[in-house]
Design a protein around this motif. Sequence first.
Motif, mmCIF file in Angstrom:
data_model
loop_
_atom_site.group_PDB
_atom_site.id
_atom_site.type_symbol
_atom_site.label_atom_id
_atom_site.label_comp_id
_atom_site.label_asym_id
_atom_site.label_seq_id
_atom_site.Cartn_x
_atom_site.Cartn_y
_atom_site.Cartn_z
ATOM 1 N N GLY A 21 0.782 -1.232 0.000
ATOM 2 C CA GLY A 21 0.000 0.000 0.000
ATOM 3 C C GLY A 21 0.813 1.281 0.000
ATOM 4 N N TYR A 22 2.124 1.207 -0.223
ATOM 5 C CA TYR A 22 2.953 2.412 -0.263
ATOM 6 C C TYR A 22 3.857 2.334 -1.483
ATOM 7 N N GLU A 23 4.510 3.462 -1.781
ATOM 8 C CA GLU A 23 5.317 3.514 -3.002
ATOM 9 C C GLU A 23 6.781 3.213 -2.718
ATOM 10 N N THR A 24 7.332 2.315 -3.499
ATOM 11 C CA THR A 24 8.776 2.046 -3.470
ATOM 12 C C THR A 24 9.172 1.780 -4.917
ATOM 13 N N ALA A 59 3.100 -3.962 -6.335
ATOM 14 C CA ALA A 59 3.492 -5.359 -6.181
ATOM 15 C C ALA A 59 2.609 -5.992 -5.114
ATOM 16 N N THR A 60 2.562 -7.303 -5.145
ATOM 17 C CA THR A 60 1.866 -8.073 -4.104
ATOM 18 C C THR A 60 2.917 -8.775 -3.266
ATOM 19 N N GLU A 61 2.757 -8.669 -1.939
ATOM 20 C CA GLU A 61 3.720 -9.326 -1.047
ATOM 21 C C GLU A 61 3.081 -10.531 -0.372
ATOM 22 N N VAL A 62 3.936 -11.491 -0.029
ATOM 23 C CA VAL A 62 3.517 -12.605 0.811
ATOM 24 C C VAL A 62 4.139 -12.361 2.187
ATOM 25 N N GLY A 63 3.346 -12.642 3.256
ATOM 26 C CA GLY A 63 3.855 -12.345 4.597
ATOM 27 C C GLY A 63 3.273 -13.280 5.641
ATOM 28 N N ALA A 91 -2.010 -20.065 -4.783
ATOM 29 C CA ALA A 91 -3.263 -19.355 -5.076
ATOM 30 C C ALA A 91 -2.986 -18.071 -5.856
ATOM 31 N N ALA A 92 -1.932 -17.356 -5.462
ATOM 32 C CA ALA A 92 -1.614 -16.080 -6.123
ATOM 33 C C ALA A 92 -1.299 -16.307 -7.595
ATOM 34 N N GLN A 147 4.225 -12.038 -10.388
ATOM 35 C CA GLN A 147 5.319 -12.005 -9.434
ATOM 36 C C GLN A 147 4.783 -11.736 -8.029
ATOM 37 N N VAL A 148 5.436 -12.310 -7.031
ATOM 38 C CA VAL A 148 5.134 -11.998 -5.632
ATOM 39 C C VAL A 148 6.465 -11.648 -4.965
ATOM 40 N N VAL A 149 6.430 -10.647 -4.086
ATOM 41 C CA VAL A 149 7.640 -10.251 -3.368
ATOM 42 C C VAL A 149 7.441 -10.517 -1.870
#
Length: 182
Positions: free
Chosen positions: A80-83, A88-92, A115-116, A123-125
């Motif tokens: 939800g922020y800019e980098t 991108a979608t993250e896994v956590g 699932a993603a 891509q997932v980060v």
Amino acid sequence: MKLITDRLVLRHFRADDAAAFAALNADPTVMRYFPSTLTREVSDGFLAKIIDYYKDHPDGWLAAEAEGAFIGFIGTSEIGYETPFTPATEVGWRLIPSVWGKGYATEGARACLDAAFAHGLDQVVAMTTVQNTPSQRVMQRLGMRYDPMDDFDHPSLPPESPLLRHVLYRINREEWLASGTG
Ligand SMILES: CC(C)(COP(=O)(O)OP(=O)(O)OC[C@H]1O[C@@H](n2cnc3c(N)ncnc32)[C@H](O)[C@@H]1OP(=O)(O)O)[C@@H](O)C(=O)NCCC(=O)NCCS
């Protein structure tokens, strides 16, 4: 979305998870690589955002249950922020300490990556502060790739924070399918 693995159920959070979620977020051991533990009020606000996110997304942070008990969260979520690497979608993951060392984070995250990619993501980060080696080991077990060129300062932390520097791990659909873990 509900995901079932050999040992885990990953399901949408509900309002009645608030107390268990707050206990997770108030635990200093769990939060040792975060700026602070979360107060009940902040935890409740986070829970409301997690539940709201499900309205427009097929994924999200999911409540993890092992043997019927709440053990934390695992999931994927849009950053939800800019980098430099967003959108991108993250896994956590964030689990209660009594279940660490059993492979639950890796097992749950594998189901989330499956699932993603099945939902069409390319891509997932994953990211964490450089000091958080347990979390980086999960990323490595998942077959995610680290490139030091991707290291970044977390935009929501103050420049003097000892947690400022973050590592980024990535995995794309081809790598996930080729790894044979998916
Ligand atoms: C990050 C975190 C989820 C990692 O938990 P974890 O238990 O180390 O990770 P896993 O669930 O994948 O378990 C892996 C460990 O279990 C062991 N294990 C035991 N049985 C296993 C099994 N069946 N399958 C896989 N691993 C197993 C592995 O050997 C490994 O131990 P090691 O790291 O000492 O080699 C946990 O430390 C945590 O919740 N921390 C607080 C929140 C946090 O920092 N979140 C990340 C923010 S980015």
